[in-house]
Design an enzyme around this catalytic site. Structure first.
Site, PDB file in Angstrom:
ATOM      1  N   TYR A 215       1.093  -1.280   0.079  1.00 21.64           N
ATOM      2  CA  TYR A 215      -0.038  -0.007   0.131  1.00 21.64           C
ATOM      3  C   TYR A 215       0.992   1.206   0.017  1.00 21.64           C
ATOM      4  O   TYR A 215       1.650   1.393   0.861  1.00 21.64           O
ATOM      5  CB  TYR A 215      -0.771  -0.003   1.212  1.00 21.64           C
ATOM      6  CG  TYR A 215      -1.860   1.046   1.157  1.00 21.64           C
ATOM      7  CD1 TYR A 215      -3.166   1.002   0.659  1.00 21.64           C
ATOM      8  CD2 TYR A 215      -1.617   2.447   1.468  1.00 21.64           C
ATOM      9  CE1 TYR A 215      -4.085   1.848   0.531  1.00 21.64           C
ATOM     10  CE2 TYR A 215      -2.568   3.557   1.290  1.00 21.64           C
ATOM     11  CZ  TYR A 215      -3.961   3.202   0.819  1.00 21.64           C
ATOM     12  OH  TYR A 215      -4.783   4.010   0.584  1.00 21.64           O
TER      13      TYR A 215
ATOM     14  N   GLN B  13     -10.995  -0.048   0.667  1.00 19.71           N
ATOM     15  CA  GLN B  13     -11.340  -0.753  -0.667  1.00 19.71           C
ATOM     16  C   GLN B  13     -10.239  -1.392  -1.372  1.00 19.71           C
ATOM     17  O   GLN B  13     -10.325  -2.515  -2.169  1.00 19.71           O
ATOM     18  CB  GLN B  13     -12.085   0.286  -1.808  1.00 19.71           C
ATOM     19  CG  GLN B  13     -11.363   1.557  -2.275  1.00 19.71           C
ATOM     20  CD  GLN B  13     -11.403   2.727  -1.138  1.00 19.71           C
ATOM     21  OE1 GLN B  13     -11.794   2.529  -0.127  1.00 19.71           O
ATOM     22  NE2 GLN B  13     -11.241   3.869  -1.771  1.00 19.71           N
TER      23      GLN B  13
ATOM     24  N   ASN C 259      -3.704   5.688   6.303  1.00 17.66           N
ATOM     25  CA  ASN C 259      -4.376   6.475   7.109  1.00 17.66           C
ATOM     26  C   ASN C 259      -5.246   5.240   8.023  1.00 17.66           C
ATOM     27  O   ASN C 259      -5.216   4.184   7.828  1.00 17.66           O
ATOM     28  CB  ASN C 259      -5.468   7.451   6.496  1.00 17.66           C
ATOM     29  CG  ASN C 259      -6.371   6.822   5.555  1.00 17.66           C
ATOM     30  OD1 ASN C 259      -6.768   5.838   5.610  1.00 17.66           O
ATOM     31  ND2 ASN C 259      -6.832   7.624   4.496  1.00 17.66           N
TER      32      ASN C 259
ATOM     33  N   SER D 292       5.079   8.538  14.716  1.00 20.73           N
ATOM     34  CA  SER D 292       6.578   8.560  14.790  1.00 20.73           C
ATOM     35  C   SER D 292       7.117   9.024  15.757  1.00 20.73           C
ATOM     36  O   SER D 292       6.725   9.940  16.674  1.00 20.73           O
ATOM     37  CB  SER D 292       7.197   8.971  13.403  1.00 20.73           C
ATOM     38  OG  SER D 292       8.388   8.591  13.116  1.00 20.73           O
TER      39      SER D 292
ATOM     40  N   GLN E 100      11.896  14.676  13.371  1.00 19.28           N
ATOM     41  CA  GLN E 100      10.681  13.899  13.809  1.00 19.28           C
ATOM     42  C   GLN E 100       9.660  14.414  14.083  1.00 19.28           C
ATOM     43  O   GLN E 100       8.565  14.438  13.318  1.00 19.28           O
ATOM     44  CB  GLN E 100      11.214  13.120  14.989  1.00 19.28           C
ATOM     45  CG  GLN E 100      10.416  11.859  15.371  1.00 19.28           C
ATOM     46  CD  GLN E 100      10.448  10.739  14.289  1.00 19.28           C
ATOM     47  OE1 GLN E 100       9.635  10.322  13.674  1.00 19.28           O
ATOM     48  NE2 GLN E 100      11.757  10.474  13.712  1.00 19.28           N
TER      49      GLN E 100
ATOM     50  N   HIS F  17       6.944  15.548  10.993  1.00 21.91           N
ATOM     51  CA  HIS F  17       6.279  14.270  10.541  1.00 21.91           C
ATOM     52  C   HIS F  17       4.723  14.614  10.596  1.00 21.91           C
ATOM     53  O   HIS F  17       3.973  14.481   9.818  1.00 21.91           O
ATOM     54  CB  HIS F  17       6.295  12.969  10.933  1.00 21.91           C
ATOM     55  CG  HIS F  17       7.532  12.280  10.156  1.00 21.91           C
ATOM     56  ND1 HIS F  17       7.640  12.090   8.972  1.00 21.91           N
ATOM     57  CD2 HIS F  17       8.813  11.838  10.450  1.00 21.91           C
ATOM     58  CE1 HIS F  17       8.394  11.417   8.297  1.00 21.91           C
ATOM     59  NE2 HIS F  17       9.404  11.491   9.238  1.00 21.91           N
TER      60      HIS F  17
ATOM     61  N   GLU G 273      11.124   4.011  18.454  1.00 22.67           N
ATOM     62  CA  GLU G 273      11.080   3.680  17.219  1.00 22.67           C
ATOM     63  C   GLU G 273      12.489   4.035  16.755  1.00 22.67           C
ATOM     64  O   GLU G 273      13.003   3.134  16.216  1.00 22.67           O
ATOM     65  CB  GLU G 273      10.215   4.454  16.330  1.00 22.67           C
ATOM     66  CG  GLU G 273      10.111   3.955  14.980  1.00 22.67           C
ATOM     67  CD  GLU G 273       9.161   5.052  14.282  1.00 22.67           C
ATOM     68  OE1 GLU G 273       8.626   6.101  14.445  1.00 22.67           O
ATOM     69  OE2 GLU G 273       8.911   4.833  12.771  1.00 22.67           O
ATOM     70  N   HIS G 274      12.740   5.254  16.948  1.00 22.36           N
ATOM     71  CA  HIS G 274      14.353   5.747  16.551  1.00 22.36           C
ATOM     72  C   HIS G 274      14.956   6.007  17.834  1.00 22.36           C
ATOM     73  O   HIS G 274      14.573   6.805  18.543  1.00 22.36           O
ATOM     74  CB  HIS G 274      14.245   6.971  15.738  1.00 22.36           C
ATOM     75  CG  HIS G 274      13.482   6.694  14.408  1.00 22.36           C
ATOM     76  ND1 HIS G 274      12.007   7.046  14.440  1.00 22.36           N
ATOM     77  CD2 HIS G 274      13.752   6.440  13.259  1.00 22.36           C
ATOM     78  CE1 HIS G 274      11.579   6.966  13.037  1.00 22.36           C
ATOM     79  NE2 HIS G 274      12.570   6.481  12.237  1.00 22.36           N
TER      80      HIS G 274
ATOM     81  N   ASP H 212      16.406   7.081   7.241  1.00 20.83           N
ATOM     82  CA  ASP H 212      15.019   7.146   6.932  1.00 20.83           C
ATOM     83  C   ASP H 212      15.126   6.890   5.281  1.00 20.83           C
ATOM     84  O   ASP H 212      14.248   6.439   4.741  1.00 20.83           O
ATOM     85  CB  ASP H 212      14.478   8.502   7.059  1.00 20.83           C
ATOM     86  CG  ASP H 212      14.244   8.674   8.465  1.00 20.83           C
ATOM     87  OD1 ASP H 212      14.052   7.624   9.387  1.00 20.83           O
ATOM     88  OD2 ASP H 212      14.018   9.891   9.069  1.00 20.83           O
TER      89      ASP H 212
ATOM     90  N   GLU I 162      -1.631 -37.742  27.391  1.00 19.24           N
ATOM     91  CA  GLU I 162      -2.512 -36.898  26.867  1.00 19.24           C
ATOM     92  C   GLU I 162      -3.645 -37.149  26.640  1.00 19.24           C
ATOM     93  O   GLU I 162      -4.670 -36.739  25.992  1.00 19.24           O
ATOM     94  CB  GLU I 162      -1.447 -35.971  25.623  1.00 19.24           C
ATOM     95  CG  GLU I 162      -0.625 -35.365  26.382  1.00 19.24           C
ATOM     96  CD  GLU I 162       0.047 -34.477  25.424  1.00 19.24           C
ATOM     97  OE1 GLU I 162      -0.297 -34.098  24.278  1.00 19.24           O
ATOM     98  OE2 GLU I 162       0.996 -33.512  25.895  1.00 19.24           O
TER      99      GLU I 162
ATOM    100  N   HIS J 151      -2.871 -41.500  18.461  1.00 19.43           N
ATOM    101  CA  HIS J 151      -1.521 -40.934  18.290  1.00 19.43           C
ATOM    102  C   HIS J 151      -0.392 -41.804  18.437  1.00 19.43           C
ATOM    103  O   HIS J 151       0.705 -42.100  18.063  1.00 19.43           O
ATOM    104  CB  HIS J 151      -0.933 -39.642  19.128  1.00 19.43           C
ATOM    105  CG  HIS J 151      -1.679 -38.291  18.715  1.00 19.43           C
ATOM    106  ND1 HIS J 151      -2.963 -38.233  18.647  1.00 19.43           N
ATOM    107  CD2 HIS J 151      -1.099 -37.072  18.507  1.00 19.43           C
ATOM    108  CE1 HIS J 151      -3.028 -36.900  17.865  1.00 19.43           C
ATOM    109  NE2 HIS J 151      -1.865 -36.298  18.065  1.00 19.43           N
TER     110      HIS J 151
END
Lengths: 426, 426
Positions: free
Chosen positions: A122, A184, A207, A230, A252, A255, A320-321, A354, A408, A413
């Site tokens: 995506y 969609q 999004n 982020s 950062q 963003h 994250e960073h 990045d 068991e 088995h």
């Protein structure tokens, strides 16, 4: 930007996971089931409603890709190509190998690595265009040898995709680009339509509608992580240059208003200098408004007593960073447990990772670096166990296996073993 | 057992993913939020309601573990110990290593492997007791070097756990065993209570309440896959022994009425012999009723024209367990793309892998072997990228990085690079 002394329960520093709005969830469910039933027709209709585009064909043509080159700057193209090479080189190291182990009694055990058959990537549309996202999502799948990689991206009102998106896709050799976005597009990838074969895994940012749709189809297909806002944490001692720290915090913060930029330091003086530098550089930024809101809401400089305490703060935040700008950053590497990407030393700006260095910029957000990894080649392969027993191995171990199975309560088995061995009486 | 000739659209053979009942989901949500708020008190209350146990303490004592040994058969104990050793040996091969790569310009890139801090293992209670599940979930976490492993399991009305569960846990050195089950146990693991620190990942099988609860807390903590009903596919040609095939189909069918047991063969005669053998052996099984319903609802022998077509059927089914009983099973290994575990040759009964050989029995079900892997050591570690740039590397690549960042409209990203290089004017 606030300065705060570290004290008390460090866990309270963790940010909590955001929930998906139930109204988004219910409209996403509707779109998914509609596309599942009506296929391309439903996708067309949503594309008209949400993107304003009336498409005669879903797929980008070769001509569109070629024409896009005229609109992309030569330096940018060079950057894309060099970045792609670096990313491919780094990710090639991640490719796992099938292995086997043998035993004297004839037993062979192993682990087979197989690429996924097909992956959907995506790519968000709209005003912000991120060719780097295409590199970071497509290249690991290519290194894994995924046979079919489909890109989806919402068209503009003229039914077109951004030239930089088309050029990047073409540079990587991505053939199938399906013009659709939102829930969609996720539905089309997960369930398939007349024109689009379904895929086994969906990756890439989007999004809230895209995120909610990915969460819904998870299980039917695989998905990558759902990215949150982020984050950066800069761990620094008095050897750090406050302008560098400030510049990286702002890279950062620009963003997203919900992005979080935090410095953790052992130096009071540095803390104040960082705060002042952030303010000075902030005033010169084109995206000042966004960055300022991020800094005001989620920005902070934490002052710790010792470097050990500062590292503990980092591990609690599980950013994250993480940038480490201390006298000897490698000394701390072993102590850092939780971070998506670790940038060591004063020349390792986050932007380097990045865009360019070769590591992946799809990283665990929202503290999930405690248990999640950067997007990597293994996300596009899967493992199969291999078990091969000889008669000798089964004869020898059969009785133990059978007694375990009976413990068991699974008689069949036990019998499946005994029918093959001397114990067998069935 | 029905025999069917393979024809037409193979995709229709795939089983669809089952949805969670919305009423289960809503009561699970209630339990989760209650435990999140009231902690141990809520857990106590649900344990009283659902398990009938009135506990004075949540944790199993050392004395309880020691006493349990009296109730476990010596052969079973030997089997547990040998299986544990085999599982540890196999999984040790899966442990990934931290690596680095260096470049002449001073660049260092790498990938750091770090164990998760803490893991919770859910062990079902009730009448069916599965010590093997404990081995399969705990050992990979131990091999990964997870520091804290907590087991949770619902007590019986007397507030006790099954001796085999306690012995297995003790054999592995699991110290913390919290007596709780269901959604309340998952909530306690995810959010923590006064007596139980929260964990970062929850693994292990459970009923629909456990599965729904794991799905809900996913994101806040990590989870393993949600297991569906068990599946086996046996791929066989006329060299196969129909009694072995039937025995293995039944070892799957006895698990659960919804289990699926399928043979795919190129031989009409074998197909009929398998059907007859299944019926013959079925009549002798203690769990005949369950196995029969499974065979009637989901069992089948598919007859393919060629071995290639048979392999294609297997790849479409993407079974949890695949047995290959053909003249030369290794010849087919490269063609098998989707299977959780692949058992090669006539002595490799599925039971061998379920209990003993060393591979993991937690496998992707419901066709998710298309994109998922057996539970493995990497599920208990995570990766962090390492990026270390030198001044030389940044000076040289800075302009490309900056132009890429500007193409994406992220000026602060460009400036964070330029402030460090000769281009810098900020």
């Amino acid at each position: 930007m606030r300065i705060e002394r570290v004290k008390g329960e460090l866990k309270s520093l963790r940010r909590s996971v955001e929930m998906i709005d139930p109204s988004v969830q219910s409209s996403v469910k509707e779109i998914l089931s509609d596309v599942k039933q009506r296929g391309d027709e439903a996708v067309s209709q949503y594309t008209k409603t949400f993107d304003g585009a009336d498409l005669s064909s879903f797929f980008v043509t070769e001509e569109e890709k070629q024409a896009a080159y005229e609109h992309v700057n030569k330096d940018v193209l060079r950057a894309i190509r060099q970045a792609a090479e670096n990313i491919r080189e780094y990710h090639a190291r991640q490719l796992e190998q099938t292995w086997m182990m043998t035993k004297d009694d004839g037993t062979i055990l192993g682990q087979k690595i197989t690429p996924l058959d097909s992956v959907g990537v995506y790519v968000p549309g709209g005003t912000a265009v991120y060719p780097s996202t295409i590199l970071m999502n497509v290249i690991p799948a290519q290194v894994a040898k995924v046979e079919r990689i489909v890109m989806v991206s919402p068209p503009n009102a003229e039914g077109k995709l951004h030239p930089a998106v088309l050029v990047t896709a073409h540079e990587l050799g991505v053939k199938d680009i399906y013009k659709a976005g939102g829930a969609q597009a996720v539905a089309a990838l997960a369930y398939g339509t007349k024109t689009l074969e379904p895929v086994d895994k969906i990756v890439g940012p989007g999004n809230v509608f895209v995120a909610a749709a990915k969460r819904e189809v998870f299980g039917h297909v695989d998905i990558d992580m759902i990215a949150g806002p982020s984050e950066i944490v800069v761990l620094c001692d008095d050897s750090a240059n406050p302008s560098y720290v400030a510049a990286d915090l702002l890279s950062q913060a620009e963003h997203d208003e919900r992005a979080s930029a935090i410095a953790v330091t052992t130096s009071n003086a540095l803390a104040e200098n960082i705060r002042d530098e952030v303010e000075r550089q902030l005033q010169q930024l084109p995206r000042e408004a966004i960055a300022r809101r991020s800094i005001e809401s989620y920005g902070a400089v934490y002052v710790a007593e010792t470097l050990a305490e500062a590292v503990e703060v980092v591990n609690q935040l599980a950013p994250e960073h993480l940038e480490v700008m201390t006298k000897d950053p490698y000394l701390l590497l072993g102590k850092i447990k939780h971070a998506g990407a670790i940038f060591l030393g004063e020349y390792s700006a986050e932007s380097v990772g990045d865009y360019f260095a070769g590591t992946n910029h799809v990283l665990p957000t929202n503290g999930t670096a405690r248990f999640s990894s950067p997007l990597n080649v293994s996300d596009f392969t899967k493992k199969s166990s291999i078990i091969s027993y000889s008669k000798q191995a089964l004869d020898q171990n059969g009785p133990l296996i059978a007694s375990f199975a009976r413990e068991e309560g699974l008689e069949a088995h036990a019998r499946a073993v005994e029918i093959r061995t001397k114990e067998g009486e069935v």
